[in-house]
Design a protein around this motif. Structure first.
Motif, PDB file in Angstrom:
ATOM      1  N   GLY A  80       0.784  -1.233   0.000  1.00 30.26           N
ATOM      2  CA  GLY A  80       0.000   0.000   0.000  1.00 30.26           C
ATOM      3  C   GLY A  80       0.810   1.273   0.000  1.00 30.26           C
ATOM      4  N   LEU A  81       2.167   1.164   0.012  1.00 32.38           N
ATOM      5  CA  LEU A  81       2.960   2.382  -0.084  1.00 32.38           C
ATOM      6  C   LEU A  81       2.640   3.087  -1.397  1.00 32.38           C
ATOM      7  CD1 LEU A  81       6.577   1.497   1.165  1.00 32.38           C
ATOM      8  CD2 LEU A  81       4.785   2.727   2.374  1.00 32.38           C
ATOM      9  N   PRO A  82       2.420   4.405  -1.364  1.00 32.40           N
ATOM     10  CA  PRO A  82       2.021   5.121  -2.582  1.00 32.40           C
ATOM     11  C   PRO A  82       3.208   5.429  -3.487  1.00 32.40           C
ATOM     12  CG  PRO A  82       2.097   6.643  -0.743  1.00 32.40           C
ATOM     13  CD  PRO A  82       2.394   5.274  -0.172  1.00 32.40           C
ATOM     14  N   LEU A  83       3.761   4.382  -4.079  1.00 32.60           N
ATOM     15  CA  LEU A  83       4.877   4.522  -5.016  1.00 32.60           C
ATOM     16  C   LEU A  83       4.357   4.350  -6.436  1.00 32.60           C
ATOM     17  CD1 LEU A  83       7.539   2.225  -3.300  1.00 32.60           C
ATOM     18  CD2 LEU A  83       7.280   4.683  -3.054  1.00 32.60           C
ATOM     19  N   ALA A  84       4.953   5.083  -7.366  1.00 30.95           N
ATOM     20  CA  ALA A  84       4.589   4.941  -8.773  1.00 30.95           C
ATOM     21  C   ALA A  84       5.856   5.017  -9.607  1.00 30.95           C
ATOM     22  CB  ALA A  84       3.613   6.037  -9.189  1.00 30.95           C
ATOM     23  N   TRP A  85       6.141   3.955 -10.350  1.00 29.98           N
ATOM     24  CA  TRP A  85       7.295   3.939 -11.248  1.00 29.98           C
ATOM     25  C   TRP A  85       6.820   4.442 -12.605  1.00 29.98           C
ATOM     26  CZ3 TRP A  85      11.407   3.694  -8.462  1.00 29.98           C
ATOM     27  CH2 TRP A  85      11.351   3.026  -7.231  1.00 29.98           C
ATOM     28  N   CYS A  86       6.647   5.752 -12.663  1.00 28.89           N
ATOM     29  CA  CYS A  86       5.949   6.401 -13.775  1.00 28.89           C
ATOM     30  C   CYS A  86       6.870   6.885 -14.879  1.00 28.89           C
ATOM     31  CB  CYS A  86       5.143   7.587 -13.240  1.00 28.89           C
ATOM     32  SG  CYS A  86       6.132   8.750 -12.255  1.00 28.89           S
ATOM     33  N   GLY A  87       8.177   6.882 -14.645  1.00 32.22           N
ATOM     34  CA  GLY A  87       9.127   7.327 -15.653  1.00 32.22           C
ATOM     35  C   GLY A  87       9.354   8.825 -15.639  1.00 32.22           C
ATOM     36  N   GLY A  88      10.510   9.230 -16.146  1.00 31.86           N
ATOM     37  CA  GLY A  88      10.872  10.643 -16.187  1.00 31.86           C
ATOM     38  C   GLY A  88      11.345  11.049 -17.572  1.00 31.86           C
ATOM     39  N   LEU A  89      10.735  12.122 -18.106  1.00 28.77           N
ATOM     40  CA  LEU A  89      11.091  12.671 -19.410  1.00 28.77           C
ATOM     41  C   LEU A  89      11.871  13.958 -19.182  1.00 28.77           C
ATOM     42  CD1 LEU A  89      10.629  12.387 -22.545  1.00 28.77           C
ATOM     43  CD2 LEU A  89       8.709  13.973 -22.233  1.00 28.77           C
ATOM     44  N   CYS A  90      13.096  14.017 -19.692  1.00 24.25           N
ATOM     45  CA  CYS A  90      13.992  15.136 -19.384  1.00 24.25           C
ATOM     46  C   CYS A  90      14.470  15.812 -20.662  1.00 24.25           C
ATOM     47  CB  CYS A  90      15.191  14.633 -18.578  1.00 24.25           C
ATOM     48  SG  CYS A  90      16.472  15.871 -18.313  1.00 24.25           S
ATOM     49  N   PHE A  91      14.290  17.147 -20.709  1.00 29.14           N
ATOM     50  CA  PHE A  91      14.841  17.933 -21.815  1.00 29.14           C
ATOM     51  C   PHE A  91      15.157  19.353 -21.350  1.00 29.14           C
ATOM     52  CE2 PHE A  91      10.243  17.681 -21.991  1.00 29.14           C
ATOM     53  CZ  PHE A  91       9.785  18.970 -22.211  1.00 29.14           C
ATOM     54  N   ASP A  92      15.695  19.459 -20.148  1.00 28.87           N
ATOM     55  CA  ASP A  92      15.994  20.783 -19.609  1.00 28.87           C
ATOM     56  C   ASP A  92      17.469  21.156 -19.728  1.00 28.87           C
ATOM     57  OD1 ASP A  92      17.050  19.167 -17.650  1.00 28.87           O
ATOM     58  OD2 ASP A  92      16.296  20.364 -15.979  1.00 28.87           O
ATOM     59  N   LEU A  93      18.211  20.418 -20.556  1.00 25.58           N
ATOM     60  CA  LEU A  93      19.613  20.732 -20.825  1.00 25.58           C
ATOM     61  C   LEU A  93      19.797  20.928 -22.323  1.00 25.58           C
ATOM     62  CD1 LEU A  93      21.369  18.001 -18.628  1.00 25.58           C
ATOM     63  CD2 LEU A  93      21.173  20.431 -18.082  1.00 25.58           C
ATOM     64  N   PRO A  94      20.825  21.675 -22.741  1.00 28.31           N
ATOM     65  CA  PRO A  94      21.147  21.736 -24.168  1.00 28.31           C
ATOM     66  C   PRO A  94      21.423  20.338 -24.701  1.00 28.31           C
ATOM     67  CG  PRO A  94      22.370  23.405 -22.939  1.00 28.31           C
ATOM     68  CD  PRO A  94      21.715  22.525 -21.922  1.00 28.31           C
ATOM     69  N   ALA A  95      21.192  20.147 -25.999  1.00 27.73           N
ATOM     70  CA  ALA A  95      21.260  18.810 -26.590  1.00 27.73           C
ATOM     71  C   ALA A  95      22.597  18.129 -26.361  1.00 27.73           C
ATOM     72  CB  ALA A  95      20.961  18.891 -28.084  1.00 27.73           C
ATOM     73  N   ASP A  96      23.715  18.889 -26.440  1.00 30.44           N
ATOM     74  CA  ASP A  96      25.027  18.258 -26.266  1.00 30.44           C
ATOM     75  C   ASP A  96      25.221  17.771 -24.838  1.00 30.44           C
ATOM     76  OD1 ASP A  96      25.103  20.887 -25.321  1.00 30.44           O
ATOM     77  OD2 ASP A  96      27.196  21.198 -25.913  1.00 30.44           O
ATOM     78  N   ARG A  97      24.769  18.542 -23.873  1.00 32.90           N
ATOM     79  CA  ARG A  97      24.894  18.127 -22.469  1.00 32.90           C
ATOM     80  C   ARG A  97      23.944  16.979 -22.146  1.00 32.90           C
ATOM     81  NH1 ARG A  97      24.232  22.972 -18.525  1.00 32.90           N
ATOM     82  NH2 ARG A  97      24.714  21.293 -17.045  1.00 32.90           N
ATOM     83  N   LEU A  98      22.772  17.015 -22.755  1.00 32.51           N
ATOM     84  CA  LEU A  98      21.810  15.933 -22.543  1.00 32.51           C
ATOM     85  C   LEU A  98      22.351  14.624 -23.106  1.00 32.51           C
ATOM     86  CD1 LEU A  98      19.002  15.779 -21.246  1.00 32.51           C
ATOM     87  CD2 LEU A  98      18.017  16.067 -23.525  1.00 32.51           C
ATOM     88  N   GLU A  99      22.985  14.695 -24.261  1.00 38.35           N
ATOM     89  CA  GLU A  99      23.580  13.505 -24.866  1.00 38.35           C
ATOM     90  C   GLU A  99      24.743  12.987 -24.027  1.00 38.35           C
ATOM     91  OE1 GLU A  99      24.744  10.310 -26.782  1.00 38.35           O
ATOM     92  OE2 GLU A  99      22.864  11.360 -27.207  1.00 38.35           O
ATOM     93  N   ALA A 100      25.560  13.903 -23.505  1.00 40.38           N
ATOM     94  CA  ALA A 100      26.683  13.487 -22.658  1.00 40.38           C
ATOM     95  C   ALA A 100      26.176  12.785 -21.404  1.00 40.38           C
ATOM     96  CB  ALA A 100      27.539  14.693 -22.293  1.00 40.38           C
ATOM     97  N   TYR A 101      25.123  13.338 -20.804  1.00 34.13           N
ATOM     98  CA  TYR A 101      24.519  12.704 -19.625  1.00 34.13           C
ATOM     99  C   TYR A 101      23.988  11.311 -19.981  1.00 34.13           C
ATOM    100  CZ  TYR A 101      20.258  11.502 -17.039  1.00 34.13           C
ATOM    101  OH  TYR A 101      19.261  10.821 -16.393  1.00 34.13           O
ATOM    102  N   ALA A 102      23.281  11.212 -21.105  1.00 27.45           N
ATOM    103  CA  ALA A 102      22.712   9.928 -21.513  1.00 27.45           C
ATOM    104  C   ALA A 102      23.806   8.896 -21.775  1.00 27.45           C
ATOM    105  CB  ALA A 102      21.850  10.113 -22.750  1.00 27.45           C
ATOM    106  N   ALA A 103      24.870   9.316 -22.431  1.00 29.45           N
ATOM    107  CA  ALA A 103      25.964   8.392 -22.736  1.00 29.45           C
ATOM    108  C   ALA A 103      26.637   7.895 -21.462  1.00 29.45           C
ATOM    109  CB  ALA A 103      26.982   9.076 -23.650  1.00 29.45           C
ATOM    110  N   GLU A 104      26.920   8.813 -20.539  1.00 35.45           N
ATOM    111  CA  GLU A 104      27.577   8.434 -19.291  1.00 35.45           C
ATOM    112  C   GLU A 104      26.717   7.473 -18.487  1.00 35.45           C
ATOM    113  OE1 GLU A 104      29.768  11.063 -16.041  1.00 35.45           O
ATOM    114  OE2 GLU A 104      27.586  11.202 -15.827  1.00 35.45           O
ATOM    115  N   HIS A 105      25.458   7.844 -18.238  1.00 34.42           N
ATOM    116  CA  HIS A 105      24.605   7.023 -17.390  1.00 34.42           C
ATOM    117  C   HIS A 105      24.238   5.698 -18.068  1.00 34.42           C
ATOM    118  CE1 HIS A 105      24.556  10.321 -14.647  1.00 34.42           C
ATOM    119  NE2 HIS A 105      23.610   9.808 -13.895  1.00 34.42           N
ATOM    120  N   SER A 106      24.126   5.698 -19.381  1.00 34.22           N
ATOM    121  CA  SER A 106      23.883   4.437 -20.088  1.00 34.22           C
ATOM    122  C   SER A 106      25.055   3.484 -19.895  1.00 34.22           C
ATOM    123  CB  SER A 106      23.659   4.694 -21.577  1.00 34.22           C
ATOM    124  OG  SER A 106      22.450   5.383 -21.803  1.00 34.22           O
TER     125      SER A 106
END
Length: 357
Positions: A80-106
């Motif tokens: 009954g814990l109110p948890l939701a694995w709803c996903g996160g959509l992120c686009f608050d960084l410039p494209a090059d920084r967003l790609e660098a973040y995605a590459a590193e974390h992937s």
């Protein structure tokens, strides 16, 4: 492990609630003391995002991903814990920084999906402005903060914990170690004290001669009245982070931790709500309800303090900004260290000893 070990947990926010539950489940005799009752002070003002995102070193990423896994384990133990694995959509960084973040974390094993405008629209069809490039992490989620803390504390009480409301005036000492807490002039004797009091932690630690290097910046979040479903998960657009709560409120900040409230928080909140409403389709009936200004307990190097207080026996300190993400793991790890003397390797960088006292 001694099943009769007595522990006082100071604080009833998400961290204190998790620690109290884990300790009680492991057989300790737990008393939870807080000024505000279940839910704490910082927890109600949280965006409540469970994640391992953003520009953190890999060692901290590993702690956060473990914490995400521990939330799933805890949800099985406390139905009954109110948890939701709803996903996160992120686009608050410039494209090059967003790609660098995605590459590193992937490369670290984080489940990141690179998406374009069409896929972003499938994920969040009610966004007015869709990004040309974004990243999506379906395994990220939220824990409705106050309800989760209350549920953990209620189950801890069912298991035998005791909860009381009161102000901790100071810690009590005997034979060179903490032996209790003084609440409203009365002493509660105990074997161990855990301080999980958020921004109130430094004042309590100071009564043991410990100085905690903590910043407490404010963060403003706006809350709508409950409304029909507009958002499926977390959205991190430029200077606008938002999600929809279990009761249907859209909550938003200029940052997930809340933005600068400025000199006139009420006016800032109204401006932010206007931006939020304009970002969503079919939101004509969406109404502003209230805003909160929370003060985030952030150690000066940005990372958690989760450890015994060196040189002071019987005292365990937990203070951090990432409370919602880390709570399930902190509860488990702190319990093992307090009751069994076993410190998890993932906590190695987060001892109080890293700061010169």
């Amino acid at each position: 492990m001694s099943s009769a070990k007595q522990v006082v947990v100071i604080g009833a926010g998400i961290i204190g609630a998790s620690i109290a539950w884990h300790l009680t489940k492991a057989g300790a005799r737990v008393t939870v003391v807080s000024e505000s009752g279940a839910g704490g002070v910082a927890t109600p003002n949280s965006f409540a995002w469970i994640n391992a995102s953003w520009g953190n070193p890999e060692v901290y990423f590993r702690l956060r991903t473990r914490a995400m896994a521990e939330w799933k384990r805890l949800a099985k133990d406390v139905p009954g814990l109110p948890l939701a694995w709803c996903g996160g959509l992120c686009f608050d960084l410039p494209a090059d920084r967003l790609e660098a973040y995605a590459a590193e974390h992937s490369s670290w094993g984080y489940g990141i999906e690179r998406v374009g405008r069409e896929r972003a629209g499938e994920i969040e069809p009610n966004l007015v402005e869709l990004p040309d490039f974004a990243v999506y992490v379906p395994e990220e989620g939220v824990a409705e903060p106050v309800t989760t803390a209350k549920a953990l504390l209620a189950d801890a009480e069912r298991l035998g914990a005791r909860a009381m409301t009161g102000t901790v005036e100071r810690l009590k000492f005997a034979n060179g170690r903490v032996s209790g807490v003084v609440v409203a002039g009365e002493t509660i004797d105990t074997d161990e004290v855990v301080v999980a009091a958020g921004t109130g932690t430094p004042a309590i630690a100071a009564t043991a001669g410990i100085k905690l290097p903590l910043d407490t910046p404010p963060g403003l979040i706006v809350h709508s009245r409950p409304y029909r479903k507009l958002l499926n998960g977390l959205v991190h657009a430029e200077k606008l982070h938002m999600r929809q709560t279990a009761e249907g409120r859209i909550i938003a900040g200029s940052d997930f931790a809340g933005g600068d409230p400025g000199e006139n928080p009420a006016a800032t909140a109204r401006e932010l709500f206007t931006v939020t409403k304009a970002a969503l389709r079919d939101a004509d009936g969406l109404e502003f309800d209230f805003h909160t200004v929370g003060y985030r307990p952030i150690p000066v190097d940005g990372f958690p303090i989760i450890s015994r207080a060196g040189g002071v026996g019987g005292l365990y300190i937990t203070v951090m900004h990432s409370g919602i993400t880390l709570a399930a793991a902190v509860g488990l790890f702190a319990t093992r260290e307090i009751l069994e003397g076993e410190r998890d390797a993932l906590l190695t960088p987060y001892g109080l000893e890293r700061f010169a006292q």
